[in-house]
Design a protein around this motif. Sequence first.
Motif, PDB file in Angstrom:
ATOM      1  N   PRO A 294       2.968   0.460  -2.905  1.00  0.00           N
ATOM      2  CA  PRO A 294       3.546  -0.521  -3.973  1.00  0.00           C
ATOM      3  C   PRO A 294       2.692  -0.387  -5.105  1.00  0.00           C
ATOM      4  O   PRO A 294       1.521  -0.274  -5.332  1.00  0.00           O
ATOM      5  CB  PRO A 294       3.265  -1.961  -3.221  1.00  0.00           C
ATOM      6  CG  PRO A 294       2.482  -1.876  -2.462  1.00  0.00           C
ATOM      7  CD  PRO A 294       2.142  -0.661  -1.791  1.00  0.00           C
ATOM      8  N   PRO A 295       3.292  -0.844  -6.508  1.00  0.00           N
ATOM      9  CA  PRO A 295       2.838  -0.915  -7.596  1.00  0.00           C
ATOM     10  C   PRO A 295       1.648  -2.173  -7.586  1.00  0.00           C
ATOM     11  O   PRO A 295       1.857  -3.289  -6.794  1.00  0.00           O
ATOM     12  CB  PRO A 295       4.020  -1.488  -8.566  1.00  0.00           C
ATOM     13  CG  PRO A 295       5.221  -1.111  -7.642  1.00  0.00           C
ATOM     14  CD  PRO A 295       4.962  -1.168  -6.426  1.00  0.00           C
ATOM     15  N   GLY A 296       0.816  -1.844  -8.422  1.00  0.00           N
ATOM     16  CA  GLY A 296      -0.520  -2.832  -8.436  1.00  0.00           C
ATOM     17  C   GLY A 296      -1.533  -2.312  -7.415  1.00  0.00           C
ATOM     18  O   GLY A 296      -2.837  -2.907  -7.533  1.00  0.00           O
TER      19      GLY A 296
ATOM     20  N   THR B  41       5.121   9.356  -8.624  1.00  0.00           N
ATOM     21  CA  THR B  41       4.186   7.977  -8.917  1.00  0.00           C
ATOM     22  C   THR B  41       3.299   8.323  -9.720  1.00  0.00           C
ATOM     23  O   THR B  41       2.565   9.135 -10.017  1.00  0.00           O
ATOM     24  CB  THR B  41       3.563   7.878  -7.298  1.00  0.00           C
ATOM     25  OG1 THR B  41       4.333   7.548  -6.458  1.00  0.00           O
ATOM     26  CG2 THR B  41       2.447   6.715  -7.590  1.00  0.00           C
TER      27      THR B  41
ATOM     28  N   THR C  57       1.555   2.289 -10.707  1.00  0.00           N
ATOM     29  CA  THR C  57       2.456   1.409 -11.838  1.00  0.00           C
ATOM     30  C   THR C  57       3.895   1.299 -11.444  1.00  0.00           C
ATOM     31  O   THR C  57       4.279   1.942 -10.304  1.00  0.00           O
ATOM     32  CB  THR C  57       2.486   2.051 -13.326  1.00  0.00           C
ATOM     33  OG1 THR C  57       3.505   3.489 -13.091  1.00  0.00           O
ATOM     34  CG2 THR C  57       1.278   2.865 -13.557  1.00  0.00           C
ATOM     35  N   ASP C  58       4.502   0.453 -11.979  1.00  0.00           N
ATOM     36  CA  ASP C  58       5.947   0.046 -11.778  1.00  0.00           C
ATOM     37  C   ASP C  58       6.935   0.933 -12.281  1.00  0.00           C
ATOM     38  O   ASP C  58       7.892   0.960 -12.284  1.00  0.00           O
ATOM     39  CB  ASP C  58       6.125  -1.445 -12.245  1.00  0.00           C
ATOM     40  CG  ASP C  58       6.046  -1.572 -13.555  1.00  0.00           C
ATOM     41  OD1 ASP C  58       5.757  -0.509 -14.346  1.00  0.00           O
ATOM     42  OD2 ASP C  58       6.079  -2.535 -14.262  1.00  0.00           O
ATOM     43  N   ARG C  59       6.452   2.013 -12.733  1.00  0.00           N
ATOM     44  CA  ARG C  59       7.313   3.205 -13.287  1.00  0.00           C
ATOM     45  C   ARG C  59       7.258   4.207 -12.140  1.00  0.00           C
ATOM     46  O   ARG C  59       7.546   5.431 -12.458  1.00  0.00           O
ATOM     47  CB  ARG C  59       6.696   3.668 -14.449  1.00  0.00           C
ATOM     48  CG  ARG C  59       7.101   2.790 -15.721  1.00  0.00           C
ATOM     49  CD  ARG C  59       6.668   3.212 -16.984  1.00  0.00           C
ATOM     50  NE  ARG C  59       5.454   3.644 -17.310  1.00  0.00           N
ATOM     51  CZ  ARG C  59       5.198   4.742 -17.942  1.00  0.00           C
ATOM     52  NH1 ARG C  59       6.037   5.567 -18.584  1.00  0.00           N
ATOM     53  NH2 ARG C  59       3.823   5.417 -17.821  1.00  0.00           N
ATOM     54  N   SER C  60       7.183   3.868 -11.059  1.00  0.00           N
ATOM     55  CA  SER C  60       7.261   4.672  -9.930  1.00  0.00           C
ATOM     56  C   SER C  60       8.509   5.011  -8.963  1.00  0.00           C
ATOM     57  O   SER C  60       9.049   3.748  -8.858  1.00  0.00           O
ATOM     58  CB  SER C  60       6.014   4.703  -9.134  1.00  0.00           C
ATOM     59  OG  SER C  60       4.859   4.519  -9.645  1.00  0.00           O
ATOM     60  N   ASP C  61       9.087   6.086  -8.457  1.00  0.00           N
ATOM     61  CA  ASP C  61      10.053   5.972  -7.632  1.00  0.00           C
ATOM     62  C   ASP C  61       9.951   7.225  -6.825  1.00  0.00           C
ATOM     63  O   ASP C  61       8.824   7.881  -6.571  1.00  0.00           O
ATOM     64  CB  ASP C  61      11.259   6.106  -8.537  1.00  0.00           C
ATOM     65  CG  ASP C  61      11.171   7.268  -9.662  1.00  0.00           C
ATOM     66  OD1 ASP C  61      10.522   8.445  -9.538  1.00  0.00           O
ATOM     67  OD2 ASP C  61      12.066   6.961 -10.742  1.00  0.00           O
TER      68      ASP C  61
ATOM     69  N   THR D  23      -4.377   2.991 -10.555  1.00  0.00           N
ATOM     70  CA  THR D  23      -3.603   2.082  -9.991  1.00  0.00           C
ATOM     71  C   THR D  23      -2.101   2.534 -10.056  1.00  0.00           C
ATOM     72  O   THR D  23      -1.637   3.083 -10.992  1.00  0.00           O
ATOM     73  CB  THR D  23      -3.914   0.787 -10.975  1.00  0.00           C
ATOM     74  OG1 THR D  23      -5.044   0.228 -10.981  1.00  0.00           O
ATOM     75  CG2 THR D  23      -2.861  -0.246 -10.581  1.00  0.00           C
TER      76      THR D  23
ATOM     77  N   LEU E 178       6.348   0.188   1.657  1.00  0.00           N
ATOM     78  CA  LEU E 178       7.437  -0.117   0.770  1.00  0.00           C
ATOM     79  C   LEU E 178       8.782   0.548   1.552  1.00  0.00           C
ATOM     80  O   LEU E 178       9.567  -0.076   1.319  1.00  0.00           O
ATOM     81  CB  LEU E 178       7.160   0.821  -0.693  1.00  0.00           C
ATOM     82  CG  LEU E 178       6.434   0.479  -1.495  1.00  0.00           C
ATOM     83  CD1 LEU E 178       6.430   1.813  -2.717  1.00  0.00           C
ATOM     84  CD2 LEU E 178       6.943  -0.557  -2.177  1.00  0.00           C
TER      85      LEU E 178
END
Length: 289
Positions: free
Chosen positions: A279-281, A212, A204-208, A202, A115
């Motif tokens: 990365p997400p996923g 995570t 998620t896309d709510r990570s920053d 897994t 990332l």
Amino acid sequence: MNPGQRALEVLAVGPQVLVQDLGRPGVADVGVGRSGAADRSAHRLGARLLAQEESRAGLEILLGGLRVRAVGQLTVCLTGALAPMTVDGSRVPHGAPVLLPDGAELAVGTPTEGLRSYLAVRGGISVDATLGSRSHDTLSGLGPPPVRAGQRLPVGAPPSSLPFVDQAVPGPAPDPLVLDVLPGPRRDWLADPAALAAAAWTVTDRSDRVGTRLDGPPLVRAEAYQDAELPSEPMVRGAVQVPGDGRPVVFGADHPVTGGYPVVGVLTEVGADRLAQTPPGRSVTLRWV
């Protein structure tokens, strides 16, 4: 910026470009987290390849998209996420010192693995420091603001030694990614601590940079703690917190200094760096050590 000072002129940025160093440790008692590079090992590697102090600031580039022009002759190195890098349109190596002549344009593309890429500059990015660090903290807003097109980022004086000619290119991350986790202070709050390692999580896309979030089978609290409340406790990077829905959140570089959910484990330093590049996923497995 002084006339004639070396700099990077920013032509374009992608999703996010931040100035980062190794952060500001030692001020959590006044409510300020450490912050710093999300992948510390990648930041340190760039400094070593340019034969300079690891404390010098560089650029953390999320998912590529950075274009800069050299003001004065510079030496740079890209580490971290494996992204294509070009100078005046010609491909240059990842994980090795690269000379930028005055006026040359450097571009960092989308990573094929990971990332966050790290652009180290010999001399370091020399913006103003806040509480002893040039890191931008996304949670508190401390430090230099996110990099934007049109900026000129001053570069400090280079060290006197010559740059190394070493090269280090990361290999592909395994799938699923296995991360080592140390027992946390509240591991006994889990009905079955083995469940944390048995599950396939897994990202998620709510990570920053703050944390995570992992999705998977909810973890169950031990019966003695079903309705228990926990006073806020100090937090560290890599802390594996389990909120009420039973799905773990792993704190990153910009984590809050305290938290009120039980910390059942803490990732190792290597594990925290690897998760920052996931990365997400992607699938993640946690392994008790």
